[in-house]
Motif scaffolding. Sequence first.
Motif, PDB file in Angstrom:
ATOM      1  N   LEU A 196      13.425 -11.455  -2.611  1.00  0.00           N
ATOM      2  CA  LEU A 196      13.364 -12.091  -1.300  1.00  0.00           C
ATOM      3  C   LEU A 196      14.580 -12.988  -1.080  1.00  0.00           C
ATOM      4  O   LEU A 196      15.242 -12.918  -0.039  1.00  0.00           O
ATOM      5  CB  LEU A 196      12.068 -12.899  -1.155  1.00  0.00           C
ATOM      6  CG  LEU A 196      11.880 -13.623   0.178  1.00  0.00           C
ATOM      7  CD1 LEU A 196      11.839 -12.623   1.334  1.00  0.00           C
ATOM      8  CD2 LEU A 196      10.614 -14.465   0.137  1.00  0.00           C
ATOM      9  N   GLN A 197      14.894 -13.800  -2.072  1.00  0.00           N
ATOM     10  CA  GLN A 197      16.060 -14.689  -1.984  1.00  0.00           C
ATOM     11  C   GLN A 197      17.341 -13.888  -1.830  1.00  0.00           C
ATOM     12  O   GLN A 197      18.193 -14.185  -0.987  1.00  0.00           O
ATOM     13  CB  GLN A 197      16.125 -15.578  -3.238  1.00  0.00           C
ATOM     14  CG  GLN A 197      17.292 -16.537  -3.277  1.00  0.00           C
ATOM     15  CD  GLN A 197      18.514 -15.977  -3.986  1.00  0.00           C
ATOM     16  OE1 GLN A 197      18.411 -15.139  -4.885  1.00  0.00           O
ATOM     17  NE2 GLN A 197      19.668 -16.407  -3.558  1.00  0.00           N
ATOM     18  N   SER A 198      17.476 -12.834  -2.616  1.00  0.00           N
ATOM     19  CA  SER A 198      18.669 -11.995  -2.580  1.00  0.00           C
ATOM     20  C   SER A 198      18.803 -11.278  -1.239  1.00  0.00           C
ATOM     21  O   SER A 198      19.892 -11.235  -0.650  1.00  0.00           O
ATOM     22  CB  SER A 198      18.596 -10.980  -3.721  1.00  0.00           C
ATOM     23  OG  SER A 198      19.717 -10.156  -3.731  1.00  0.00           O
ATOM     24  N   PHE A 199      17.691 -10.727  -0.739  1.00  0.00           N
ATOM     25  CA  PHE A 199      17.712 -10.008   0.531  1.00  0.00           C
ATOM     26  C   PHE A 199      18.150 -10.930   1.664  1.00  0.00           C
ATOM     27  O   PHE A 199      19.028 -10.590   2.458  1.00  0.00           O
ATOM     28  CB  PHE A 199      16.327  -9.415   0.829  1.00  0.00           C
ATOM     29  CG  PHE A 199      16.305  -8.571   2.075  1.00  0.00           C
ATOM     30  CD1 PHE A 199      16.594  -7.225   2.007  1.00  0.00           C
ATOM     31  CD2 PHE A 199      16.005  -9.130   3.309  1.00  0.00           C
ATOM     32  CE1 PHE A 199      16.588  -6.431   3.152  1.00  0.00           C
ATOM     33  CE2 PHE A 199      15.991  -8.346   4.463  1.00  0.00           C
ATOM     34  CZ  PHE A 199      16.283  -6.994   4.384  1.00  0.00           C
ATOM     35  N   ILE A 200      17.549 -12.119   1.732  1.00  0.00           N
ATOM     36  CA  ILE A 200      17.867 -13.057   2.821  1.00  0.00           C
ATOM     37  C   ILE A 200      19.321 -13.503   2.749  1.00  0.00           C
ATOM     38  O   ILE A 200      20.039 -13.464   3.756  1.00  0.00           O
ATOM     39  CB  ILE A 200      16.915 -14.266   2.797  1.00  0.00           C
ATOM     40  CG1 ILE A 200      15.510 -13.823   3.188  1.00  0.00           C
ATOM     41  CG2 ILE A 200      17.405 -15.370   3.726  1.00  0.00           C
ATOM     42  CD1 ILE A 200      14.439 -14.873   2.953  1.00  0.00           C
ATOM     43  N   SER A 201      19.762 -13.908   1.569  1.00  0.00           N
ATOM     44  CA  SER A 201      21.135 -14.416   1.475  1.00  0.00           C
ATOM     45  C   SER A 201      22.172 -13.329   1.763  1.00  0.00           C
ATOM     46  O   SER A 201      23.157 -13.577   2.451  1.00  0.00           O
ATOM     47  CB  SER A 201      21.392 -15.072   0.120  1.00  0.00           C
ATOM     48  OG  SER A 201      21.346 -14.135  -0.918  1.00  0.00           O
ATOM     49  N   GLN A 202      21.939 -12.119   1.264  1.00  0.00           N
ATOM     50  CA  GLN A 202      22.905 -11.047   1.518  1.00  0.00           C
ATOM     51  C   GLN A 202      22.861 -10.574   2.970  1.00  0.00           C
ATOM     52  O   GLN A 202      23.894 -10.236   3.542  1.00  0.00           O
ATOM     53  CB  GLN A 202      22.664  -9.879   0.566  1.00  0.00           C
ATOM     54  CG  GLN A 202      23.005 -10.214  -0.869  1.00  0.00           C
ATOM     55  CD  GLN A 202      24.433 -10.703  -1.009  1.00  0.00           C
ATOM     56  OE1 GLN A 202      25.382 -10.015  -0.652  1.00  0.00           O
ATOM     57  NE2 GLN A 202      24.595 -11.906  -1.536  1.00  0.00           N
ATOM     58  N   PHE A 203      21.680 -10.581   3.572  1.00  0.00           N
ATOM     59  CA  PHE A 203      21.567 -10.222   4.985  1.00  0.00           C
ATOM     60  C   PHE A 203      22.368 -11.209   5.827  1.00  0.00           C
ATOM     61  O   PHE A 203      23.160 -10.816   6.686  1.00  0.00           O
ATOM     62  CB  PHE A 203      20.106 -10.202   5.429  1.00  0.00           C
ATOM     63  CG  PHE A 203      19.933  -9.754   6.852  1.00  0.00           C
ATOM     64  CD1 PHE A 203      19.746  -8.426   7.151  1.00  0.00           C
ATOM     65  CD2 PHE A 203      19.975 -10.665   7.905  1.00  0.00           C
ATOM     66  CE1 PHE A 203      19.600  -7.995   8.463  1.00  0.00           C
ATOM     67  CE2 PHE A 203      19.834 -10.256   9.224  1.00  0.00           C
ATOM     68  CZ  PHE A 203      19.649  -8.915   9.503  1.00  0.00           C
ATOM     69  N   VAL A 241      22.518 -21.700   5.626  1.00  0.00           N
ATOM     70  CA  VAL A 241      21.223 -21.127   6.012  1.00  0.00           C
ATOM     71  C   VAL A 241      20.262 -21.092   4.813  1.00  0.00           C
ATOM     72  O   VAL A 241      19.091 -21.474   4.950  1.00  0.00           O
ATOM     73  CB  VAL A 241      21.395 -19.709   6.609  1.00  0.00           C
ATOM     74  CG1 VAL A 241      20.052 -19.002   6.762  1.00  0.00           C
ATOM     75  CG2 VAL A 241      22.103 -19.802   7.941  1.00  0.00           C
ATOM     76  N   THR A 242      20.741 -20.668   3.653  1.00  0.00           N
ATOM     77  CA  THR A 242      19.848 -20.582   2.501  1.00  0.00           C
ATOM     78  C   THR A 242      19.425 -21.967   2.017  1.00  0.00           C
ATOM     79  O   THR A 242      18.312 -22.134   1.523  1.00  0.00           O
ATOM     80  CB  THR A 242      20.470 -19.768   1.348  1.00  0.00           C
ATOM     81  OG1 THR A 242      21.738 -20.309   1.004  1.00  0.00           O
ATOM     82  CG2 THR A 242      20.598 -18.309   1.738  1.00  0.00           C
ATOM     83  N   GLN A 243      20.274 -22.969   2.171  1.00  0.00           N
ATOM     84  CA  GLN A 243      19.887 -24.329   1.770  1.00  0.00           C
ATOM     85  C   GLN A 243      18.887 -24.917   2.754  1.00  0.00           C
ATOM     86  O   GLN A 243      17.996 -25.666   2.364  1.00  0.00           O
ATOM     87  CB  GLN A 243      21.119 -25.238   1.671  1.00  0.00           C
ATOM     88  CG  GLN A 243      21.991 -24.914   0.483  1.00  0.00           C
ATOM     89  CD  GLN A 243      21.245 -24.975  -0.842  1.00  0.00           C
ATOM     90  OE1 GLN A 243      20.541 -25.931  -1.124  1.00  0.00           O
ATOM     91  NE2 GLN A 243      21.360 -23.918  -1.627  1.00  0.00           N
ATOM     92  N   LEU A 244      19.025 -24.583   4.029  1.00  0.00           N
ATOM     93  CA  LEU A 244      18.073 -25.071   5.041  1.00  0.00           C
ATOM     94  C   LEU A 244      16.696 -24.447   4.833  1.00  0.00           C
ATOM     95  O   LEU A 244      15.671 -25.068   5.150  1.00  0.00           O
ATOM     96  CB  LEU A 244      18.575 -24.782   6.447  1.00  0.00           C
ATOM     97  CG  LEU A 244      19.783 -25.590   6.910  1.00  0.00           C
ATOM     98  CD1 LEU A 244      20.239 -25.108   8.293  1.00  0.00           C
ATOM     99  CD2 LEU A 244      19.475 -27.073   6.941  1.00  0.00           C
ATOM    100  N   CYS A 245      16.683 -23.226   4.331  1.00  0.00           N
ATOM    101  CA  CYS A 245      15.412 -22.520   4.127  1.00  0.00           C
ATOM    102  C   CYS A 245      14.762 -22.873   2.788  1.00  0.00           C
ATOM    103  O   CYS A 245      13.669 -22.445   2.513  1.00  0.00           O
ATOM    104  CB  CYS A 245      15.642 -21.012   4.205  1.00  0.00           C
ATOM    105  SG  CYS A 245      16.143 -20.467   5.847  1.00  0.00           S
ATOM    106  N   HIS A 246      15.450 -23.585   1.967  1.00  0.00           N
ATOM    107  CA  HIS A 246      14.922 -23.934   0.636  1.00  0.00           C
ATOM    108  C   HIS A 246      13.882 -24.966   0.707  1.00  0.00           C
ATOM    109  O   HIS A 246      13.592 -25.848   1.200  1.00  0.00           O
ATOM    110  CB  HIS A 246      16.080 -24.409  -0.250  1.00  0.00           C
ATOM    111  CG  HIS A 246      16.266 -23.545  -1.439  1.00  0.00           C
ATOM    112  ND1 HIS A 246      16.293 -24.052  -2.699  1.00  0.00           N
ATOM    113  CD2 HIS A 246      16.391 -22.219  -1.565  1.00  0.00           C
ATOM    114  CE1 HIS A 246      16.456 -23.084  -3.563  1.00  0.00           C
ATOM    115  NE2 HIS A 246      16.531 -21.953  -2.893  1.00  0.00           N
TER     116      HIS A 246
END
Length: 128
Positions: free
Chosen positions: A75-82, A123-128
Amino acid sequence: MGVDLESLSEATSGAIGSLLSTTILYPLDTCKTKYQAEVRAHGQRKYRHLSDVLWEALSNGQILSLYQGLGTKNLQSFISQFVYFYGYSYFKRLYLEKSGFKSIGTKANLIIAAAAGACTAIVTQLCH
């Protein structure tokens, strides 16, 4: 402004590629983590090589244990790469439209990739 289908397509392709590589390489990552975390009491080591962790799981019929946590990692990988690939494609298209060039050079490519990477980190830090 409508949905940018080209960027969406590239982002989806990049994210799916990331899912595949994460899934394929995840057991190796688990073995590495287990190898590095091994308690070395009195100088005794259970694992002499990284491959020993893999062989232990295989011989004990616990190969699926090497996939624990894969769902969260995927899930983490999919979101960050997307987010990265969408940003990269979007910034590249924007650059080409604004500059009037037909292709991007190395310097512009590096700047666009850095901008996409920065957006991904935010974006990934905001979603953490």
